[in-house]
Motif scaffolding. Structure first.
Motif, PDB file in Angstrom:
ATOM      1  N   PRO A   1      -3.821 -12.317   2.022  1.00 21.70           N
ATOM      2  CA  PRO A   1      -3.806 -11.540   0.775  1.00 21.70           C
ATOM      3  C   PRO A   1      -4.791 -10.377   0.855  1.00 21.70           C
ATOM      4  N   SER A   2      -4.511  -9.339   0.111  1.00 19.24           N
ATOM      5  CA  SER A   2      -5.499  -8.270  -0.093  1.00 19.24           C
ATOM      6  C   SER A   2      -6.284  -8.626  -1.340  1.00 19.24           C
TER       7      SER A   2
ATOM      8  N   ALA B   1      -1.527  -6.652   5.257  1.00 19.34           N
ATOM      9  CA  ALA B   1      -0.685  -5.666   4.570  1.00 19.34           C
ATOM     10  C   ALA B   1       0.795  -6.009   4.660  1.00 19.34           C
ATOM     11  N   GLY B   2       1.087  -7.299   4.457  1.00 18.12           N
ATOM     12  CA  GLY B   2       2.474  -7.720   4.331  1.00 18.12           C
ATOM     13  C   GLY B   2       2.815  -7.924   2.863  1.00 18.12           C
ATOM     14  N   SER B   3       3.832  -8.715   2.595  1.00 23.09           N
ATOM     15  CA  SER B   3       4.206  -8.966   1.204  1.00 23.09           C
ATOM     16  C   SER B   3       3.097  -9.692   0.458  1.00 23.09           C
ATOM     17  N   MET B   4       2.553 -10.760   1.056  1.00 22.87           N
ATOM     18  CA  MET B   4       1.433 -11.473   0.446  1.00 22.87           C
ATOM     19  C   MET B   4       0.213 -10.560   0.301  1.00 22.87           C
ATOM     20  N   GLY B   5       0.087  -9.596   1.184  1.00 20.80           N
ATOM     21  CA  GLY B   5      -1.018  -8.649   1.135  1.00 20.80           C
ATOM     22  C   GLY B   5      -0.789  -7.478   0.193  1.00 20.80           C
ATOM     23  N   GLU B   6       0.290  -7.546  -0.596  1.00 22.15           N
ATOM     24  CA  GLU B   6       0.602  -6.509  -1.584  1.00 22.15           C
ATOM     25  C   GLU B   6       0.646  -5.114  -0.947  1.00 22.15           C
ATOM     26  N   ALA B   7       1.316  -5.022   0.190  1.00 21.08           N
ATOM     27  CA  ALA B   7       1.364  -3.750   0.908  1.00 21.08           C
ATOM     28  C   ALA B   7       1.865  -2.607   0.030  1.00 21.08           C
TER      29      ALA B   7
ATOM     30  N   ALA C   1      -0.046  -6.045  11.704  1.00 14.37           N
ATOM     31  CA  ALA C   1      -0.208  -5.242  10.491  1.00 14.37           C
ATOM     32  C   ALA C   1       1.149  -4.829   9.938  1.00 14.37           C
ATOM     33  N   GLY C   2       1.303  -4.945   8.636  1.00 10.03           N
ATOM     34  CA  GLY C   2       2.508  -4.463   7.984  1.00 10.03           C
ATOM     35  C   GLY C   2       2.608  -2.956   8.073  1.00 10.03           C
ATOM     36  N   ILE C   3       3.774  -2.468   8.499  1.00  7.29           N
ATOM     37  CA  ILE C   3       3.958  -1.022   8.645  1.00  7.29           C
ATOM     38  C   ILE C   3       5.198  -0.531   7.892  1.00  7.29           C
TER      39      ILE C   3
END
Length: 339
Positions: free
Chosen positions: A21-22, A53-59, A90-92
């Motif tokens: 998460p972020s 920075a994925g979905s859980m990371g609220e990208a 990392a989510g891109i």
């Protein structure tokens, strides 16, 4: 050290990866990097990898500079704790192919080893049924990315776009800089069909990767089918539950791997899979806000999502914590931490 300065990315291995998460400060919603660093080290010590920075990371709620800050902070924390060989994914994903490629370069410069790309669902009506357009996105991104890329198939976050097994298998064959797929569609049949292709002994020689330590791996997007994944030669999971109970989820994965040579472990693997599957289904209903509430309860950090995503109501958070599925998981996690 950025990956432009590294000759190869850190090795991507089968296992459990936590989509981190972020965390945000209460009053300002600025990034809480101190909480992030604590959480990254906690999950790493349990044996889990990480995705930022994925979905859980609220990208979708992050600025480009914030994505970079997350990667740098996580790399700093991992290195300081002795996890210098632990890769960062990392989510891109972004609205356009062009911006996705730019985010891939940002990630590489900041210290990420891999990118994971979801296609935007904004124009899903024009893209979802267009196989050529779907393949072109991941082809171009992987070809132009400075780091290997994973395909992220999550219909719930991409306007219903759901790649079938044929498209993913074709991408695996045609794109040497693709390093795997995360299936948050929850389709075990699809996972099985892709695994049949990439686990064939001829796949590595016929379709070599750009980097030898970045093979094409197949990850589930939930913990409720880790055991079936292992039995069809899949490679683990990238799952939000690994934030809440990383030791339990990693232990299940390890048991499943040992099952390949020791079938007597099946009853214990089934027991853990049952506890984890029930908890996953219960906690997933509370989404990001629920996961953060559980982290706050368990570890003293978590906070709230960034607006407009609403926080979980106090009553609902307490009910989630008190739920027998959650409590079974918490007990299992505590037992494993004490071993």
């Amino acid at each position: 050290m950025s990956n432009d300065q590294r000759t190869t990315p850190r090795a991507l291995r089968p296992g459990i990866y936590a989509p981190i998460p972020s965390f945000f400060l209460e009053q300002t919603e600025d990034l809480d990097l101190q909480a992030l660093e604590k959480h990254v080290v906690m999950t790493a010590r349990a044996g889990a990898g990480l995705v930022l920075a994925g979905s859980m990371g609220e990208a979708i709620h992050l600025a480009r500079t914030e994505r970079i800050a997350l990667i740098k902070a996580a790399r700093r924390a991992l290195d300081a704790a002795g996890f210098t060989d632990r890769p960062i994914i990392a989510g891109i994903g972004a609205g356009s192919t062009r911006e996705t490629i730019e985010l891939a370069h940002d990630a590489a410069e900041a210290g990420a080893d891999y990118g994971i790309a979801i296609i935007s669902g904004y124009f899903a009506g024009a893209i979802a049924g267009n196989k050529q357009a779907l393949k072109a996105y991941w082809k171009e991104v992987s070809e132009k990315s400075a780091i290997p890329v994973l395909v992220y198939n999550y219909p719930g976050a991409s306007g219903g776009i759901n790649l079938d097994s044929d498209i993913i298998a074709e991408l695996a064959k045609e794109c040497p800089n693709l390093a795997g797929v995360k299936l948050t569609c929850g389709d075990v049949g699809k996972l099985t069909r892709i695994a049949t292709v990439v686990s064939d002994p001829s796949f590595t020689s016929l379709y070599p990767r750009k980097h030898a330590n970045a093979p094409f791996l197949i990850f589930g997007g939930y913990t409720d089918f880790i055991l079936p994944t292992a039995m069809v030669n899949g490679h683990g999971a990238i799952t939000g539950l690994a934030n809440v109970a990383p030791n339990a989820v990693v232990k299940l994965f390890e048991l499943c791997e040992e099952l390949r040579t020791n079938p007597s472990l099946l009853p214990e693997a089934q027991r853990l899979q049952g506890i984890i599957a029930r908890a996953d289904a219960t906690i997933a209903k509370a989404s990001i806000a629920g996961t953060k509430a559980l982290l706050e309860k368990l570890y003293g950090y978590g906070g709230k999502p960034r607006r407009p995503l609403p926080p979980i109501e106090t009553f609902t958070a307490q009910a989630l914590w008190d739920h027998p599925h959650t409590q079974d998981l918490v007990r299992l996690e505590q037992e494993l931490r004490e071993m």
